[in-house]
Design a protein around this motif. Structure first.
Motif, PDB file in Angstrom:
ATOM      1  N   LEU A 172       0.625  -1.348   0.127  1.00  0.00           N
ATOM      2  CA  LEU A 172       0.022  -0.113   0.026  1.00  0.00           C
ATOM      3  C   LEU A 172       0.946   1.131  -0.013  1.00  0.00           C
ATOM      4  O   LEU A 172       0.613   2.059  -0.649  1.00  0.00           O
ATOM      5  CB  LEU A 172      -0.799  -0.021   1.355  1.00  0.00           C
ATOM      6  CG  LEU A 172      -1.985  -0.950   1.320  1.00  0.00           C
ATOM      7  CD1 LEU A 172      -2.909  -0.779   2.433  1.00  0.00           C
ATOM      8  CD2 LEU A 172      -3.033  -0.476  -0.034  1.00  0.00           C
ATOM      9  N   THR A 173       2.069   1.248   0.849  1.00  0.00           N
ATOM     10  CA  THR A 173       2.634   2.317   0.836  1.00  0.00           C
ATOM     11  C   THR A 173       3.655   2.786  -0.561  1.00  0.00           C
ATOM     12  O   THR A 173       4.214   3.541  -0.411  1.00  0.00           O
ATOM     13  CB  THR A 173       3.936   2.329   2.188  1.00  0.00           C
ATOM     14  OG1 THR A 173       4.559   1.126   2.122  1.00  0.00           O
ATOM     15  CG2 THR A 173       3.018   2.401   3.416  1.00  0.00           C
ATOM     16  N   SER A 174       3.760   1.487  -1.380  1.00  0.00           N
ATOM     17  CA  SER A 174       4.325   1.773  -2.656  1.00  0.00           C
ATOM     18  C   SER A 174       3.406   2.166  -3.786  1.00  0.00           C
ATOM     19  O   SER A 174       3.971   2.562  -4.587  1.00  0.00           O
ATOM     20  CB  SER A 174       4.770   0.523  -3.057  1.00  0.00           C
ATOM     21  OG  SER A 174       5.811   0.071  -1.806  1.00  0.00           O
ATOM     22  N   VAL A 175       2.190   2.426  -3.494  1.00  0.00           N
ATOM     23  CA  VAL A 175       1.304   2.896  -4.474  1.00  0.00           C
ATOM     24  C   VAL A 175       1.780   4.442  -4.491  1.00  0.00           C
ATOM     25  O   VAL A 175       1.865   5.228  -3.779  1.00  0.00           O
ATOM     26  CB  VAL A 175      -0.293   2.967  -3.902  1.00  0.00           C
ATOM     27  CG1 VAL A 175      -1.020   3.654  -5.014  1.00  0.00           C
ATOM     28  CG2 VAL A 175      -0.692   1.601  -3.868  1.00  0.00           C
ATOM     29  N   ARG A 176       2.136   4.795  -5.835  1.00  0.00           N
ATOM     30  CA  ARG A 176       2.710   6.179  -6.129  1.00  0.00           C
ATOM     31  C   ARG A 176       2.195   7.183  -5.404  1.00  0.00           C
ATOM     32  O   ARG A 176       2.977   8.019  -4.816  1.00  0.00           O
ATOM     33  CB  ARG A 176       2.670   6.233  -7.850  1.00  0.00           C
ATOM     34  CG  ARG A 176       3.825   6.994  -8.157  1.00  0.00           C
ATOM     35  CD  ARG A 176       4.048   6.958  -9.839  1.00  0.00           C
ATOM     36  NE  ARG A 176       4.472   6.024 -10.252  1.00  0.00           N
ATOM     37  CZ  ARG A 176       5.893   6.023 -10.688  1.00  0.00           C
ATOM     38  NH1 ARG A 176       6.491   7.330 -10.243  1.00  0.00           N
ATOM     39  NH2 ARG A 176       6.340   5.122 -11.248  1.00  0.00           N
ATOM     40  N   ALA A 177       0.708   7.421  -5.401  1.00  0.00           N
ATOM     41  CA  ALA A 177       0.461   8.668  -4.756  1.00  0.00           C
ATOM     42  C   ALA A 177       0.832   8.476  -3.080  1.00  0.00           C
ATOM     43  O   ALA A 177       1.021   9.583  -2.737  1.00  0.00           O
ATOM     44  CB  ALA A 177      -1.276   8.612  -4.816  1.00  0.00           C
TER      45      ALA A 177
END
Ligand SMILES: Cc1cc2nc3c(=O)[nH]c(=O)nc-3n(C[C@H](O)[C@H](O)[C@H](O)COP(=O)(O)OP(=O)(O)OC[C@H]3O[C@@H](n4cnc5c(N)ncnc54)[C@H](O)[C@@H]3O)c2cc1C
Length: 470
Positions: A172-177
Protein backbone atom coordinates in the motif's frame (compact mmCIF):
# COMPACT_ATOMS: atom_id res chain seq x y z
CA UNK A 1 24.36 33.47 -22.19
CA UNK A 2 21.12 33.54 -24.10
CA UNK A 3 17.91 35.22 -23.08
CA UNK A 4 14.70 33.48 -22.19
CA UNK A 5 13.00 32.05 -25.21
CA UNK A 6 16.14 31.77 -27.32
CA UNK A 7 18.83 29.21 -27.81
CA UNK A 8 22.32 29.36 -29.14
CA UNK A 9 25.22 27.14 -30.12
CA UNK A 10 28.05 27.58 -27.60
CA UNK A 11 31.19 26.03 -28.92
CA UNK A 12 33.57 28.66 -27.74
CA UNK A 13 34.58 30.43 -24.57
CA UNK A 14 35.90 27.32 -22.88
CA UNK A 15 37.35 27.64 -19.39
CA UNK A 16 38.32 25.22 -16.70
CA UNK A 17 36.65 25.49 -13.27
CA UNK A 18 37.63 28.55 -11.35
CA UNK A 19 39.51 28.64 -8.06
CA UNK A 20 42.46 26.55 -9.13
CA UNK A 21 40.45 23.33 -8.65
CA UNK A 22 41.79 20.58 -10.88
CA UNK A 23 39.61 19.72 -13.83
CA UNK A 24 39.24 16.07 -14.85
CA UNK A 25 41.83 14.67 -17.20
CA UNK A 26 40.34 13.51 -20.49
CA UNK A 27 39.88 9.78 -20.46
CA UNK A 28 39.83 7.50 -23.48
CA UNK A 29 36.43 6.39 -24.65
CA UNK A 30 35.41 3.25 -22.79
CA UNK A 31 34.37 0.15 -24.71
CA UNK A 32 30.67 -0.45 -25.31
CA UNK A 33 28.67 -2.77 -23.13
CA UNK A 34 25.78 -4.74 -24.55
CA UNK A 35 22.55 -5.75 -22.90
CA UNK A 36 23.42 -9.47 -22.90
CA UNK A 37 23.79 -9.47 -19.13
CA UNK A 38 20.31 -8.01 -18.69
CA UNK A 39 18.81 -10.61 -21.00
CA UNK A 40 20.56 -13.31 -19.00
CA UNK A 41 19.04 -11.93 -15.78
CA UNK A 42 15.54 -11.86 -17.28
CA UNK A 43 16.06 -15.39 -18.64
CA UNK A 44 17.19 -16.65 -15.22
CA UNK A 45 14.20 -14.97 -13.60
CA UNK A 46 11.76 -16.67 -15.99
CA UNK A 47 13.52 -20.00 -15.58
CA UNK A 48 13.20 -19.65 -11.80
CA UNK A 49 9.52 -18.81 -12.19
CA UNK A 50 8.91 -22.04 -14.08
CA UNK A 51 11.13 -24.02 -11.70
CA UNK A 52 9.19 -22.69 -8.70
CA UNK A 53 5.91 -24.30 -9.87
CA UNK A 54 7.53 -27.51 -11.12
CA UNK A 55 7.28 -29.14 -7.66
CA UNK A 56 3.52 -28.71 -7.79
CA UNK A 57 3.40 -30.09 -11.35
CA UNK A 58 5.39 -33.22 -10.54
CA UNK A 59 3.53 -33.71 -7.27
CA UNK A 60 0.03 -33.57 -8.72
CA UNK A 61 -1.63 -36.72 -10.02
CA UNK A 62 -3.70 -36.52 -13.17
CA UNK A 63 -7.36 -36.55 -12.17
CA UNK A 64 -6.72 -35.21 -8.66
CA UNK A 65 -8.04 -31.82 -9.75
CA UNK A 66 -11.62 -32.94 -10.19
CA UNK A 67 -14.03 -30.67 -8.37
CA UNK A 68 -14.10 -26.93 -7.71
CA UNK A 69 -12.49 -26.96 -4.29
CA UNK A 70 -9.57 -29.12 -5.48
CA UNK A 71 -8.95 -26.64 -8.29
CA UNK A 72 -9.08 -23.74 -5.85
CA UNK A 73 -6.58 -25.36 -3.48
CA UNK A 74 -4.32 -26.24 -6.40
CA UNK A 75 -4.39 -22.64 -7.59
CA UNK A 76 -3.67 -21.60 -4.00
CA UNK A 77 -0.63 -23.87 -3.89
CA UNK A 78 0.68 -22.57 -7.20
CA UNK A 79 0.26 -18.96 -6.16
CA UNK A 80 1.95 -19.80 -2.85
CA UNK A 81 4.99 -21.23 -4.62
CA UNK A 82 5.11 -18.22 -6.95
CA UNK A 83 4.82 -15.85 -3.98
CA UNK A 84 7.68 -17.61 -2.18
CA UNK A 85 9.87 -17.35 -5.25
CA UNK A 86 8.98 -13.71 -5.99
CA UNK A 87 9.70 -12.70 -2.40
CA UNK A 88 13.21 -14.10 -2.69
CA UNK A 89 13.71 -12.35 -6.04
CA UNK A 90 12.52 -9.08 -4.46
CA UNK A 91 15.05 -9.30 -1.66
CA UNK A 92 17.79 -10.36 -4.08
CA UNK A 93 17.10 -7.27 -6.17
CA UNK A 94 17.51 -5.09 -3.10
CA UNK A 95 20.73 -6.80 -2.06
CA UNK A 96 22.84 -4.23 -3.97
CA UNK A 97 24.99 -7.08 -5.16
CA UNK A 98 27.67 -5.27 -7.22
CA UNK A 99 27.19 -7.57 -10.22
CA UNK A 100 23.45 -6.80 -10.35
CA UNK A 101 24.07 -3.07 -10.02
CA UNK A 102 26.64 -3.27 -12.80
CA UNK A 103 24.54 -5.30 -15.20
CA UNK A 104 21.07 -3.86 -14.63
CA UNK A 105 21.74 -0.56 -12.83
CA UNK A 106 20.12 0.76 -9.66
CA UNK A 107 17.31 2.67 -11.38
CA UNK A 108 16.26 -0.28 -13.57
CA UNK A 109 16.43 -2.66 -10.61
CA UNK A 110 14.17 -0.28 -8.69
CA UNK A 111 11.67 -0.38 -11.59
CA UNK A 112 11.79 -4.18 -11.73
CA UNK A 113 11.42 -4.25 -7.94
CA UNK A 114 8.21 -2.16 -8.20
CA UNK A 115 6.73 -4.43 -10.90
CA UNK A 116 7.69 -7.69 -9.20
CA UNK A 117 6.43 -6.23 -5.89
CA UNK A 118 2.96 -5.64 -7.33
CA UNK A 119 2.89 -9.21 -8.72
CA UNK A 120 4.10 -10.57 -5.39
CA UNK A 121 1.27 -8.82 -3.56
CA UNK A 122 -1.30 -10.25 -5.97
CA UNK A 123 0.25 -13.74 -5.60
CA UNK A 124 0.16 -13.56 -1.78
CA UNK A 125 -3.44 -12.34 -1.66
CA UNK A 126 -4.46 -14.97 -4.22
CA UNK A 127 -2.66 -17.68 -2.23
CA UNK A 128 -4.40 -16.71 1.00
CA UNK A 129 -7.88 -16.38 -0.41
CA UNK A 130 -7.73 -19.45 -2.68
CA UNK A 131 -6.41 -21.70 0.11
CA UNK A 132 -8.95 -20.34 2.60
CA UNK A 133 -11.90 -20.71 0.24
CA UNK A 134 -10.65 -24.11 -1.03
CA UNK A 135 -10.11 -25.59 2.46
CA UNK A 136 -13.32 -24.00 3.76
CA UNK A 137 -15.17 -25.74 0.90
CA UNK A 138 -13.55 -29.09 1.77
CA UNK A 139 -14.29 -28.80 5.46
CA UNK A 140 -17.72 -27.19 5.07
CA UNK A 141 -16.84 -23.98 6.93
CA UNK A 142 -16.97 -20.30 6.13
CA UNK A 143 -13.63 -18.82 4.91
CA UNK A 144 -13.47 -16.71 8.08
CA UNK A 145 -14.09 -19.77 10.25
CA UNK A 146 -11.42 -21.62 8.29
CA UNK A 147 -8.95 -18.78 8.93
CA UNK A 148 -9.64 -19.10 12.68
CA UNK A 149 -9.07 -22.86 12.59
CA UNK A 150 -5.84 -22.49 10.64
CA UNK A 151 -4.53 -19.87 13.03
CA UNK A 152 -5.33 -22.10 15.99
CA UNK A 153 -4.33 -25.52 14.71
CA UNK A 154 -1.63 -25.07 12.07
CA UNK A 155 2.00 -24.60 13.00
CA UNK A 156 3.59 -21.28 11.88
CA UNK A 157 0.29 -19.98 10.49
CA UNK A 158 0.21 -16.93 12.75
CA UNK A 159 3.59 -15.80 11.43
CA UNK A 160 2.36 -16.41 7.87
CA UNK A 161 -0.65 -14.14 8.47
CA UNK A 162 1.65 -11.52 10.01
CA UNK A 163 3.94 -11.75 6.95
CA UNK A 164 0.98 -11.27 4.61
CA UNK A 165 -0.24 -8.28 6.65
CA UNK A 166 3.21 -6.66 6.50
CA UNK A 167 3.41 -7.27 2.77
CA UNK A 168 0.04 -5.58 2.24
CA UNK A 169 1.32 -2.61 4.26
CA UNK A 170 4.50 -2.42 2.16
CA UNK A 171 2.41 -2.75 -1.01
CA UNK A 172 0.00 0.00 0.00
CA UNK A 173 2.79 2.42 0.87
CA UNK A 174 4.36 1.72 -2.52
CA UNK A 175 1.34 2.97 -4.45
CA UNK A 176 2.76 6.03 -6.18
CA UNK A 177 0.31 8.54 -4.69
CA UNK A 178 0.77 7.20 -1.14
CA UNK A 179 4.54 7.05 -1.54
CA UNK A 180 4.68 10.67 -2.71
CA UNK A 181 2.62 11.80 0.27
CA UNK A 182 4.93 10.12 2.81
CA UNK A 183 8.31 11.48 3.90
CA UNK A 184 10.96 9.36 2.14
CA UNK A 185 12.47 8.12 5.41
CA UNK A 186 9.08 6.91 6.71
CA UNK A 187 8.38 5.14 3.44
CA UNK A 188 11.83 3.57 3.50
CA UNK A 189 11.46 2.38 7.11
CA UNK A 190 8.10 0.77 6.26
CA UNK A 191 9.71 -0.85 3.26
CA UNK A 192 12.39 -2.47 5.42
CA UNK A 193 9.56 -4.56 6.89
CA UNK A 194 9.99 -6.74 3.79
CA UNK A 195 12.98 -8.35 5.52
CA UNK A 196 10.69 -9.38 8.36
CA UNK A 197 8.37 -10.93 5.75
CA UNK A 198 11.28 -13.07 4.62
CA UNK A 199 11.83 -14.31 8.19
CA UNK A 200 8.16 -14.73 9.09
CA UNK A 201 7.33 -16.55 5.86
CA UNK A 202 10.28 -18.94 6.07
CA UNK A 203 8.93 -21.46 8.59
CA UNK A 204 5.41 -21.36 7.11
CA UNK A 205 6.65 -22.51 3.73
CA UNK A 206 8.32 -25.59 5.14
CA UNK A 207 5.80 -26.58 7.81
CA UNK A 208 2.64 -25.96 5.72
CA UNK A 209 3.78 -26.06 2.10
CA UNK A 210 2.61 -29.36 0.59
CA UNK A 211 5.54 -29.47 -1.83
CA UNK A 212 8.21 -28.24 0.62
CA UNK A 213 7.16 -30.17 3.70
CA UNK A 214 8.89 -33.46 2.82
CA UNK A 215 12.70 -33.67 2.90
CA UNK A 216 14.04 -34.12 -0.61
CA UNK A 217 15.63 -32.20 -3.48
CA UNK A 218 12.78 -29.63 -3.74
CA UNK A 219 13.01 -28.67 -0.10
CA UNK A 220 16.82 -28.62 -0.22
CA UNK A 221 16.80 -26.50 -3.40
CA UNK A 222 14.39 -24.01 -1.86
CA UNK A 223 16.49 -23.71 1.30
CA UNK A 224 19.60 -23.26 -0.89
CA UNK A 225 17.91 -20.37 -2.73
CA UNK A 226 17.06 -18.77 0.63
CA UNK A 227 20.68 -19.15 1.73
CA UNK A 228 21.90 -17.66 -1.54
CA UNK A 229 19.67 -14.61 -1.12
CA UNK A 230 20.79 -14.06 2.47
CA UNK A 231 24.45 -14.41 1.37
CA UNK A 232 23.87 -11.89 -1.46
CA UNK A 233 22.29 -9.50 1.03
CA UNK A 234 25.21 -9.85 3.40
CA UNK A 235 27.74 -9.34 0.64
CA UNK A 236 25.97 -6.46 -1.15
CA UNK A 237 24.86 -4.57 1.94
CA UNK A 238 27.76 -5.21 4.33
CA UNK A 239 30.92 -6.80 2.95
CA UNK A 240 31.29 -4.97 -0.39
CA UNK A 241 30.55 -1.48 1.07
CA UNK A 242 32.88 -2.17 4.00
CA UNK A 243 35.70 -3.18 1.66
CA UNK A 244 35.09 -0.14 -0.60
CA UNK A 245 35.04 2.36 2.24
CA UNK A 246 38.04 0.90 4.03
CA UNK A 247 39.95 1.05 0.73
CA UNK A 248 39.04 4.61 -0.23
CA UNK A 249 38.34 6.39 3.11
CA UNK A 250 36.44 9.25 1.53
CA UNK A 251 36.25 12.69 3.14
CA UNK A 252 34.70 16.00 2.19
CA UNK A 253 37.40 18.23 0.72
CA UNK A 254 35.31 21.28 -0.16
CA UNK A 255 31.77 22.50 -0.73
CA UNK A 256 31.41 25.04 -3.52
CA UNK A 257 28.25 27.02 -4.28
CA UNK A 258 27.29 26.71 -7.95
CA UNK A 259 24.24 28.95 -7.56
CA UNK A 260 22.01 29.92 -4.59
CA UNK A 261 20.39 26.49 -4.38
CA UNK A 262 23.06 24.15 -5.74
CA UNK A 263 26.41 23.06 -4.34
CA UNK A 264 29.22 20.88 -5.59
CA UNK A 265 30.75 18.62 -2.95
CA UNK A 266 34.33 17.57 -3.60
CA UNK A 267 35.68 14.44 -1.92
CA UNK A 268 39.17 13.12 -1.54
CA UNK A 269 40.36 9.75 -0.32
CA UNK A 270 42.86 6.97 -0.66
CA UNK A 271 43.66 4.98 -3.80
CA UNK A 272 41.24 6.92 -5.96
CA UNK A 273 43.31 5.94 -8.98
CA UNK A 274 42.00 2.42 -8.42
CA UNK A 275 38.37 3.43 -8.17
CA UNK A 276 36.38 2.01 -11.05
CA UNK A 277 33.38 4.13 -11.97
CA UNK A 278 31.86 5.65 -15.08
CA UNK A 279 30.39 9.07 -15.73
CA UNK A 280 26.61 8.85 -15.31
CA UNK A 281 26.81 6.42 -12.41
CA UNK A 282 25.72 7.23 -8.88
CA UNK A 283 26.60 6.29 -5.33
CA UNK A 284 24.46 6.24 -2.23
CA UNK A 285 26.25 8.68 0.06
CA UNK A 286 26.14 8.86 3.82
CA UNK A 287 27.82 11.89 5.38
CA UNK A 288 29.04 10.89 8.83
CA UNK A 289 28.24 14.07 10.66
CA UNK A 290 25.49 15.28 13.00
CA UNK A 291 22.04 15.24 11.42
CA UNK A 292 23.20 13.43 8.28
CA UNK A 293 24.78 10.11 9.31
CA UNK A 294 21.51 8.20 9.64
CA UNK A 295 20.37 8.66 6.05
CA UNK A 296 21.94 7.77 2.73
CA UNK A 297 20.96 9.57 -0.47
CA UNK A 298 21.74 8.83 -4.11
CA UNK A 299 23.71 11.44 -6.06
CA UNK A 300 25.44 11.00 -9.40
CA UNK A 301 29.08 11.87 -9.82
CA UNK A 302 29.32 15.12 -11.74
CA UNK A 303 32.88 14.58 -12.99
CA UNK A 304 34.46 11.47 -14.47
CA UNK A 305 37.02 9.44 -12.53
CA UNK A 306 40.33 11.28 -12.41
CA UNK A 307 42.28 9.44 -9.72
CA UNK A 308 42.43 12.43 -7.39
CA UNK A 309 38.96 13.55 -6.33
CA UNK A 310 35.27 12.79 -6.69
CA UNK A 311 32.49 15.27 -7.04
CA UNK A 312 28.73 15.39 -6.79
CA UNK A 313 26.59 18.42 -7.58
CA UNK A 314 23.51 18.70 -5.41
CA UNK A 315 20.38 20.80 -5.80
CA UNK A 316 18.67 21.74 -2.55
CA UNK A 317 15.17 20.29 -2.57
CA UNK A 318 14.58 19.22 1.04
CA UNK A 319 16.05 18.96 4.51
CA UNK A 320 18.99 16.65 3.76
CA UNK A 321 20.20 18.50 0.69
CA UNK A 322 19.86 21.74 2.67
CA UNK A 323 22.16 20.32 5.37
CA UNK A 324 24.75 19.35 2.76
CA UNK A 325 25.44 23.03 2.04
CA UNK A 326 27.00 23.33 5.50
CA UNK A 327 29.27 20.28 5.41
CA UNK A 328 32.70 20.94 6.86
CA UNK A 329 35.86 19.79 5.11
CA UNK A 330 37.13 16.60 6.71
CA UNK A 331 33.72 15.02 7.28
CA UNK A 332 33.93 11.29 6.60
CA UNK A 333 31.74 9.90 3.85
CA UNK A 334 30.39 6.36 3.52
CA UNK A 335 29.63 5.51 -0.11
CA UNK A 336 27.83 2.54 -1.63
CA UNK A 337 28.24 2.02 -5.32
CA UNK A 338 28.93 2.81 -8.06
CA UNK A 339 25.65 1.90 -9.61
CA UNK A 340 23.84 2.51 -12.87
CA UNK A 341 23.92 1.71 -16.55
CA UNK A 342 23.28 5.30 -17.62
CA UNK A 343 26.79 5.52 -19.01
CA UNK A 344 28.62 6.07 -22.27
CA UNK A 345 29.73 2.43 -22.11
CA UNK A 346 26.15 1.24 -22.43
CA UNK A 347 25.39 3.02 -25.67
CA UNK A 348 24.62 1.15 -28.87
CA UNK A 349 25.80 3.80 -31.37
CA UNK A 350 29.04 5.69 -31.74
CA UNK A 351 27.54 9.14 -31.29
CA UNK A 352 25.25 10.47 -28.60
CA UNK A 353 22.85 13.30 -27.93
CA UNK A 354 22.40 14.31 -24.29
CA UNK A 355 19.32 16.21 -23.13
CA UNK A 356 19.45 17.69 -19.64
CA UNK A 357 16.90 19.62 -17.63
CA UNK A 358 18.02 21.71 -14.62
CA UNK A 359 20.12 19.67 -12.17
CA UNK A 360 19.80 16.70 -14.54
CA UNK A 361 22.99 18.01 -16.11
CA UNK A 362 25.12 16.43 -13.33
CA UNK A 363 25.50 12.84 -14.63
CA UNK A 364 25.65 14.10 -18.23
CA UNK A 365 28.48 16.47 -17.39
CA UNK A 366 30.55 13.50 -16.18
CA UNK A 367 29.64 11.43 -19.25
CA UNK A 368 30.82 14.17 -21.60
CA UNK A 369 34.38 13.33 -20.62
CA UNK A 370 33.91 9.77 -21.81
CA UNK A 371 31.98 10.30 -25.03
CA UNK A 372 33.71 10.79 -28.37
CA UNK A 373 34.00 14.17 -30.11
CA UNK A 374 30.81 15.15 -31.94
CA UNK A 375 28.57 14.56 -28.95
CA UNK A 376 25.67 17.03 -28.75
CA UNK A 377 24.17 18.44 -25.56
CA UNK A 378 20.84 20.25 -25.25
CA UNK A 379 20.54 21.86 -21.84
CA UNK A 380 16.98 23.02 -20.90
CA UNK A 381 16.71 25.57 -18.14
CA UNK A 382 14.11 28.13 -17.15
CA UNK A 383 16.42 31.07 -16.56
CA UNK A 384 20.06 31.78 -17.37
CA UNK A 385 20.96 31.57 -13.67
CA UNK A 386 19.74 27.96 -13.61
CA UNK A 387 22.60 26.84 -15.88
CA UNK A 388 24.96 24.72 -13.78
CA UNK A 389 28.66 24.04 -14.41
CA UNK A 390 28.52 26.51 -17.23
CA UNK A 391 32.23 27.11 -17.60
CA UNK A 392 33.02 23.42 -17.52
CA UNK A 393 30.50 22.80 -20.29
CA UNK A 394 32.12 25.50 -22.37
CA UNK A 395 35.51 23.98 -21.66
CA UNK A 396 34.26 20.55 -22.73
CA UNK A 397 32.74 22.09 -25.86
CA UNK A 398 36.19 23.21 -26.88
CA UNK A 399 38.33 20.40 -25.50
CA UNK A 400 36.18 17.50 -26.68
CA UNK A 401 34.31 19.03 -29.61
CA UNK A 402 30.94 18.85 -27.86
CA UNK A 403 28.10 20.87 -29.38
CA UNK A 404 26.27 22.56 -26.53
CA UNK A 405 22.91 24.31 -26.86
CA UNK A 406 21.44 26.15 -23.90
CA UNK A 407 17.68 26.25 -24.38
CA UNK A 408 16.45 28.88 -21.97
CA UNK A 409 12.88 29.82 -21.07
CA UNK A 410 9.57 28.25 -20.16
CA UNK A 411 8.20 25.46 -22.31
CA UNK A 412 5.71 27.83 -24.02
CA UNK A 413 8.38 30.32 -25.12
CA UNK A 414 9.07 30.22 -28.89
CA UNK A 415 12.72 29.03 -28.57
CA UNK A 416 12.11 25.97 -26.38
CA UNK A 417 8.95 25.14 -28.35
CA UNK A 418 10.91 25.23 -31.59
CA UNK A 419 13.77 23.07 -30.30
CA UNK A 420 11.64 20.63 -28.33
CA UNK A 421 9.80 19.32 -31.35
CA UNK A 422 10.67 16.41 -33.65
CA UNK A 423 11.50 18.81 -36.52
CA UNK A 424 13.44 21.14 -34.22
CA UNK A 425 15.54 18.25 -32.95
CA UNK A 426 16.23 16.99 -36.46
CA UNK A 427 17.28 20.50 -37.52
CA UNK A 428 19.65 20.80 -34.60
CA UNK A 429 21.00 17.24 -34.74
CA UNK A 430 20.26 15.89 -38.25
CA UNK A 431 21.56 12.37 -37.44
CA UNK A 432 19.58 12.13 -34.20
CA UNK A 433 18.01 8.80 -35.22
CA UNK A 434 21.48 7.26 -35.49
CA UNK A 435 22.56 8.40 -32.03
CA UNK A 436 22.00 7.11 -28.53
CA UNK A 437 20.07 9.73 -26.56
CA UNK A 438 20.50 10.22 -22.82
CA UNK A 439 17.78 12.10 -20.95
CA UNK A 440 18.09 13.39 -17.40
CA UNK A 441 15.86 15.95 -15.74
CA UNK A 442 12.36 16.50 -14.36
CA UNK A 443 9.80 13.78 -15.24
CA UNK A 444 7.81 16.16 -17.47
CA UNK A 445 10.81 17.01 -19.63
CA UNK A 446 11.87 13.37 -19.84
CA UNK A 447 8.44 12.22 -20.98
CA UNK A 448 8.06 15.07 -23.47
CA UNK A 449 11.54 14.43 -24.89
CA UNK A 450 11.01 10.68 -25.03
CA UNK A 451 7.87 11.12 -27.10
CA UNK A 452 9.40 13.56 -29.54
CA UNK A 453 12.52 11.42 -29.93
CA UNK A 454 10.31 8.51 -30.96
CA UNK A 455 8.59 10.82 -33.44
CA UNK A 456 12.00 11.90 -34.71
CA UNK A 457 12.73 8.23 -35.48
CA UNK A 458 15.03 7.32 -32.57
CA UNK A 459 14.58 3.60 -31.78
CA UNK A 460 13.50 2.83 -28.23
CA UNK A 461 16.68 0.90 -27.37
CA UNK A 462 18.76 3.99 -28.17
CA UNK A 463 16.94 6.11 -25.56
CA UNK A 464 18.39 6.06 -22.02
CA UNK A 465 16.54 7.66 -19.11
CA UNK A 466 17.67 8.85 -15.68
CA UNK A 467 14.76 10.07 -13.61
CA UNK A 468 16.49 10.63 -10.24
CA UNK A 469 13.92 8.25 -8.77
CA UNK A 470 14.53 4.88 -7.11
C1 LIG B 1 20.00 7.64 -9.13
C2 LIG B 1 19.81 9.04 -8.58
C3 LIG B 1 20.77 10.00 -8.83
C4 LIG B 1 20.59 11.29 -8.34
N1 LIG B 1 21.53 12.24 -8.60
C5 LIG B 1 21.36 13.49 -8.17
C6 LIG B 1 22.33 14.50 -8.46
O1 LIG B 1 23.35 14.25 -9.08
N2 LIG B 1 22.09 15.76 -8.01
C7 LIG B 1 20.95 16.06 -7.30
O2 LIG B 1 20.78 17.22 -6.92
N3 LIG B 1 20.01 15.13 -7.01
C8 LIG B 1 20.19 13.85 -7.42
N4 LIG B 1 19.26 12.90 -7.12
C9 LIG B 1 18.09 13.28 -6.32
C10 LIG B 1 18.43 13.28 -4.81
O3 LIG B 1 18.70 11.97 -4.39
C11 LIG B 1 17.27 13.82 -3.99
O4 LIG B 1 16.99 15.11 -4.44
C12 LIG B 1 17.62 13.88 -2.50
O5 LIG B 1 17.75 12.57 -1.99
C13 LIG B 1 16.52 14.63 -1.78
O6 LIG B 1 16.69 14.55 -0.38
P1 LIG B 1 16.11 15.68 0.62
O7 LIG B 1 16.00 15.13 1.98
O8 LIG B 1 16.87 16.94 0.47
O9 LIG B 1 14.68 16.02 0.02
P2 LIG B 1 13.28 15.34 0.31
O10 LIG B 1 12.27 16.43 0.25
O11 LIG B 1 13.32 14.47 1.51
O12 LIG B 1 13.13 14.38 -0.96
C14 LIG B 1 12.75 14.83 -2.22
C15 LIG B 1 12.57 13.57 -3.10
O13 LIG B 1 13.86 12.95 -3.28
C16 LIG B 1 13.74 11.52 -3.20
N5 LIG B 1 14.53 11.05 -2.05
C17 LIG B 1 14.64 11.59 -0.83
N6 LIG B 1 15.48 10.90 -0.06
C18 LIG B 1 15.91 9.87 -0.81
C19 LIG B 1 16.78 8.77 -0.57
N7 LIG B 1 17.39 8.60 0.61
N8 LIG B 1 16.99 7.87 -1.58
C20 LIG B 1 16.36 8.01 -2.77
N9 LIG B 1 15.54 9.04 -3.06
C21 LIG B 1 15.31 9.95 -2.10
C22 LIG B 1 12.28 11.21 -2.98
O14 LIG B 1 11.70 10.96 -4.26
C23 LIG B 1 11.71 12.49 -2.43
O15 LIG B 1 10.36 12.65 -2.75
C24 LIG B 1 19.43 11.62 -7.59
C25 LIG B 1 18.47 10.63 -7.33
C26 LIG B 1 18.67 9.35 -7.81
C27 LIG B 1 17.63 8.31 -7.53
Amino acid sequence: MTHPGTYSDRRTGAHSRSGGRPTGDLLPVVPRRGCGGRRLLVGLFLLGLVASVLPWWTDTQAGSLAGGTAKLTAAGQISGLLAGYLLLVQVLMMSRLPVLERVAGGERIARWHRDVGATLLVAVLAHMSLILVGYAGLEGRSPLGQAGVMLRDYQDMASAFAAAGLLVLVGLTSVRAVRRALPYELWHATHLAAYAVLLLGFAHQFSNGTQLFRPGPVRTGWIAFYALVVAALLYGRVIAPLAFNLRHRLRVADVVAENPDTVSIYLTGARLDRLTMLGGQFFRWRFLTRGCWWQSHPFSVSAAANGRWLRMTVKVVGSHTRDLRDLDPGVRVWAVGPSGTFTAAHRTRERALLIAGGSGITPLRAMLEELPPGTALIYRVRTPSDVLLHRELDWLAQARGVQVWYVVGSRDDPGPRQVMSADGLRRLVPDVARRDVYLCGPPGLIEQSRQLLRRAGVPRRQIHLATFEL
